[in-house]
Design an enzyme around this catalytic site. Structure first.
Site, PDB file in Angstrom:
ATOM      1  N   GLY A  24       0.769  -1.246   0.000  1.00 45.32           N
ATOM      2  CA  GLY A  24       0.000   0.000   0.000  1.00 45.32           C
ATOM      3  C   GLY A  24       0.793   1.284   0.000  1.00 45.32           C
ATOM      4  N   SER A  30       1.955   8.417   1.791  1.00 41.53           N
ATOM      5  CA  SER A  30       1.190   7.224   2.167  1.00 41.53           C
ATOM      6  C   SER A  30       1.420   6.856   3.633  1.00 41.53           C
ATOM      7  CB  SER A  30       1.644   6.015   1.335  1.00 41.53           C
ATOM      8  OG  SER A  30       1.300   6.173  -0.008  1.00 41.53           O
ATOM      9  N   ILE A  31       0.347   6.422   4.283  1.00 45.08           N
ATOM     10  CA  ILE A  31       0.481   5.932   5.660  1.00 45.08           C
ATOM     11  C   ILE A  31       1.451   4.754   5.673  1.00 45.08           C
ATOM     12  CG2 ILE A  31      -0.777   4.758   7.513  1.00 45.08           C
ATOM     13  CD1 ILE A  31      -3.168   6.580   6.894  1.00 45.08           C
ATOM     14  N   ASP A  74      -1.506  -6.548  -7.325  1.00 43.45           N
ATOM     15  CA  ASP A  74      -2.822  -5.907  -7.329  1.00 43.45           C
ATOM     16  C   ASP A  74      -3.771  -6.874  -6.628  1.00 43.45           C
ATOM     17  OD1 ASP A  74      -5.519  -5.111  -8.122  1.00 43.45           O
ATOM     18  OD2 ASP A  74      -4.468  -3.667  -9.394  1.00 43.45           O
ATOM     19  N   VAL A  75      -4.416  -6.397  -5.558  1.00 49.32           N
ATOM     20  CA  VAL A  75      -5.217  -7.316  -4.732  1.00 49.32           C
ATOM     21  C   VAL A  75      -6.506  -7.777  -5.411  1.00 49.32           C
ATOM     22  CG1 VAL A  75      -4.275  -6.593  -2.508  1.00 49.32           C
ATOM     23  CG2 VAL A  75      -6.265  -5.388  -3.451  1.00 49.32           C
ATOM     24  N   ILE A 103      -4.378  -0.664   2.234  1.00 48.86           N
ATOM     25  CA  ILE A 103      -4.968  -0.563   0.899  1.00 48.86           C
ATOM     26  C   ILE A 103      -6.458  -0.241   0.994  1.00 48.86           C
ATOM     27  CG2 ILE A 103      -5.705  -2.049  -1.029  1.00 48.86           C
ATOM     28  CD1 ILE A 103      -2.990  -3.411  -0.866  1.00 48.86           C
ATOM     29  N   ALA A 106     -12.149   3.636  -3.384  1.00 50.82           N
ATOM     30  CA  ALA A 106     -13.547   3.828  -3.797  1.00 50.82           C
ATOM     31  C   ALA A 106     -13.540   4.912  -4.858  1.00 50.82           C
ATOM     32  CB  ALA A 106     -14.416   4.260  -2.623  1.00 50.82           C
ATOM     33  N   TYR A 168     -18.049  10.013   3.703  1.00 52.11           N
ATOM     34  CA  TYR A 168     -17.223   8.785   3.705  1.00 52.11           C
ATOM     35  C   TYR A 168     -18.014   7.619   3.101  1.00 52.11           C
ATOM     36  CZ  TYR A 168     -13.192   6.070   5.249  1.00 52.11           C
ATOM     37  OH  TYR A 168     -12.059   5.299   5.288  1.00 52.11           O
ATOM     38  N   LYS A 175     -15.173  -0.161   5.504  1.00 51.95           N
ATOM     39  CA  LYS A 175     -14.323  -0.220   6.708  1.00 51.95           C
ATOM     40  C   LYS A 175     -15.017  -1.032   7.819  1.00 51.95           C
ATOM     41  CE  LYS A 175     -10.678   2.143   5.460  1.00 51.95           C
ATOM     42  NZ  LYS A 175      -9.499   1.388   4.996  1.00 51.95           N
ATOM     43  N   ILE A 204      -5.575  12.027   7.476  1.00 47.78           N
ATOM     44  CA  ILE A 204      -4.244  12.499   7.069  1.00 47.78           C
ATOM     45  C   ILE A 204      -4.341  12.781   5.573  1.00 47.78           C
ATOM     46  CG2 ILE A 204      -1.812  11.814   6.755  1.00 47.78           C
ATOM     47  CD1 ILE A 204      -2.197   9.825   9.091  1.00 47.78           C
TER      48      ILE A 204
HETATM   49  P1  NAD Z   1      -2.622   6.009  -0.242  1.00 47.64           P
HETATM   50  O1  NAD Z   1      -3.332   6.450  -1.473  1.00 47.64           O
HETATM   51  O2  NAD Z   1      -1.248   6.492  -0.053  1.00 47.64           O
HETATM   52  O3  NAD Z   1      -2.650   4.442  -0.101  1.00 47.64           O
HETATM   53  C1  NAD Z   1      -3.667   3.635  -0.645  1.00 47.64           C
HETATM   54  C2  NAD Z   1      -2.968   2.482  -1.323  1.00 47.64           C
HETATM   55  O4  NAD Z   1      -3.890   1.516  -1.792  1.00 47.64           O
HETATM   56  C3  NAD Z   1      -2.141   2.935  -2.545  1.00 47.64           C
HETATM   57  O5  NAD Z   1      -0.802   2.562  -2.373  1.00 47.64           O
HETATM   58  C4  NAD Z   1      -2.752   2.167  -3.698  1.00 47.64           C
HETATM   59  O6  NAD Z   1      -1.803   1.788  -4.670  1.00 47.64           O
HETATM   60  C5  NAD Z   1      -3.319   0.966  -2.949  1.00 47.64           C
HETATM   61  N1  NAD Z   1      -4.313   0.254  -3.742  1.00 47.64           N
HETATM   62  C6  NAD Z   1      -5.507   0.701  -4.193  1.00 47.64           C
HETATM   63  N2  NAD Z   1      -6.095  -0.256  -4.934  1.00 47.64           N
HETATM   64  C7  NAD Z   1      -5.260  -1.318  -4.945  1.00 47.64           C
HETATM   65  C8  NAD Z   1      -5.291  -2.601  -5.558  1.00 47.64           C
HETATM   66  N3  NAD Z   1      -6.322  -2.968  -6.312  1.00 47.64           N
HETATM   67  N4  NAD Z   1      -4.250  -3.448  -5.349  1.00 47.64           N
HETATM   68  C9  NAD Z   1      -3.193  -3.070  -4.607  1.00 47.64           C
HETATM   69  N5  NAD Z   1      -3.097  -1.870  -4.002  1.00 47.64           N
HETATM   70  C10 NAD Z   1      -4.125  -1.004  -4.181  1.00 47.64           C
HETATM   71  O7  NAD Z   1      -3.565   6.502   0.952  1.00 47.64           O
HETATM   72  P2  NAD Z   1      -3.505   6.208   2.530  1.00 47.64           P
HETATM   73  O8  NAD Z   1      -4.351   7.275   3.129  1.00 47.64           O
HETATM   74  O9  NAD Z   1      -2.130   6.029   2.987  1.00 47.64           O
HETATM   75  O10 NAD Z   1      -4.336   4.850   2.655  1.00 47.64           O
HETATM   76  C11 NAD Z   1      -3.815   3.681   3.246  1.00 47.64           C
HETATM   77  C12 NAD Z   1      -4.865   3.047   4.139  1.00 47.64           C
HETATM   78  O11 NAD Z   1      -5.096   3.885   5.265  1.00 47.64           O
HETATM   79  C13 NAD Z   1      -6.219   2.844   3.479  1.00 47.64           C
HETATM   80  O12 NAD Z   1      -6.785   1.625   3.938  1.00 47.64           O
HETATM   81  C14 NAD Z   1      -7.026   4.003   4.028  1.00 47.64           C
HETATM   82  O13 NAD Z   1      -8.421   3.780   4.003  1.00 47.64           O
HETATM   83  C15 NAD Z   1      -6.489   4.016   5.431  1.00 47.64           C
HETATM   84  N6  NAD Z   1      -6.770   5.238   6.201  1.00 47.64           N
HETATM   85  C16 NAD Z   1      -6.422   6.449   5.683  1.00 47.64           C
HETATM   86  C17 NAD Z   1      -6.699   7.581   6.420  1.00 47.64           C
HETATM   87  C18 NAD Z   1      -6.358   8.942   5.874  1.00 47.64           C
HETATM   88  O14 NAD Z   1      -6.943   9.943   6.350  1.00 47.64           O
HETATM   89  N7  NAD Z   1      -5.437   9.068   4.944  1.00 47.64           N
HETATM   90  C19 NAD Z   1      -7.320   7.494   7.680  1.00 47.64           C
HETATM   91  C20 NAD Z   1      -7.648   6.236   8.168  1.00 47.64           C
HETATM   92  C21 NAD Z   1      -7.379   5.104   7.417  1.00 47.64           C
END
Ligand code: NAD
Length: 270
Positions: A24, A30-31, A74-75, A103, A106, A168, A175, A204
């Protein structure tokens, strides 16, 4: 010493000898990248998987941490998922200690307005990538974690899976399914000492979150009213992931830990 330096000292060596994969990372916001930095500093051996469209960026970031191995995954592609885990098994001699699943996806148009207007296609896509993928990844990782004598799987969730958060929508429902999957997977895998937990991070600014309508005003408000009067930083999420993959959390599974400056304890937003 400043807090930042103390944290760096505290991380040292906690994950020495541990190996695992991070799914991810898309870019430096990215987180999963925050998590990678914490785990790397704690001494873990890592492998990053990436979606094809972010290959170059992920390879560059992997170089920054001293040449971490990378693989496409790719998942939504069952065959590719299987192939990636075969390669992971070869690279790590059939054993890993942890998996970070960070990952979600939407369609942008589903992340505004009313949930009732969600399309069937948009619903299924969000569930597939953001919720089912955890079970699919856990299934592939199970033999590698089992051969290791146990391990830890960590996923990322958000408060919108527990309560209604404006815009959301379909992702909140995904989620909720993800958090419930954490519990079922924890029960399935617990007898083999494989723990499954989620981190519920506060908002974030990342590539994924920028698709959510109104995210910036939510972030501004949280800095004002959360108990810690601040926003969540990827480093804080990274250090909680570090704890969850380390033996320090050996008694914890099926849990959702909020890393959100305490925002989730408040009754309502303005
Ligand atoms: P991000 O866009 O950096 O990361 C999302 C990742 O999902 C990307 O690396 C993307 O390539 C990957 N992805 C999407 N579809 C995919 C697929 N089919 N196969 C493989 N990889 C796939 O954004 P993020 O905010 O770092 O998100 C990471 C996680 O943290 C997510 O689950 C998100 O819901 C969760 N999250 C984010 C926040 C926030 O505010 N940013 C808050 C809570 C939870």
């Amino acid at each position: 010493m400043q807090t930042e330096e103390i944290v760096k000292v505290n991380r040292k060596g906690i994950l020495a000898g541990k190996k695992g994969i991070i799914l991810g990372i898309a870019n430096k916001w990215s987180i999963a990248w925050g998590i990678a930095n914490s785990l790397h500093e704690a001494g873990a051996e890592l492998l990053f998987t990436y979606q094809d469209r972010v290959k170059d960026r992920v390879e560059k970031l992997a170089e920054e941490l001293g040449g971490i191995k990378t693989l496409e995954c790719d998942v939504t592609d069952e065959a590719l998922l299987e192939k990636s885990f075969k390669e992971i098994a070869e690279l790590f001699d059939g054993k890993i200690d942890f998996v970070i699943h960070s990952i979600a996806f939407a369609k942008k148009e589903e992340l505004e307005g009313r949930y009732i207007d969600t399309s069937r296609e948009g619903y299924l896509l969000a569930q597939d990538i953001s919720a089912f993928s955890l079970a699919a990844v856990a299934k592939q990782a199970e033999p590698l974690l089992k051969a290791n004598g146990g391990g830890s799987i960590v996923t990322l969730t958000y408060l919108g899976g527990e309560r209604v958060v404006k815009n959301y929508n379909v992702m909140g429902v995904a989620k909720a399914a993800l958090e419930c999957s954490v519990k079922y997977l924890a029960n399935d895998l617990g007898p083999d000492k494989i723990r499954v937990n989620a981190i519920s991070a506060g908002p974030i600014k990342t590539l994924a979150s920028s698709a959510i309508s109104g995210i910036q005003s939510m972030i501004n408000e949280i800095a004002e009213i959360s108990p810690l009067r601040k926003n969540t930083e990827t480093e804080e999420v990274g250090d909680t992931a570090l704890f969850l993959v380390s033996d320090l959390s050996r008694g914890i599974t099926g849990e959702v830990i909020h890393v959100d400056a305490g925002f989730h304890v408040l009754a309502a937003m303005k």
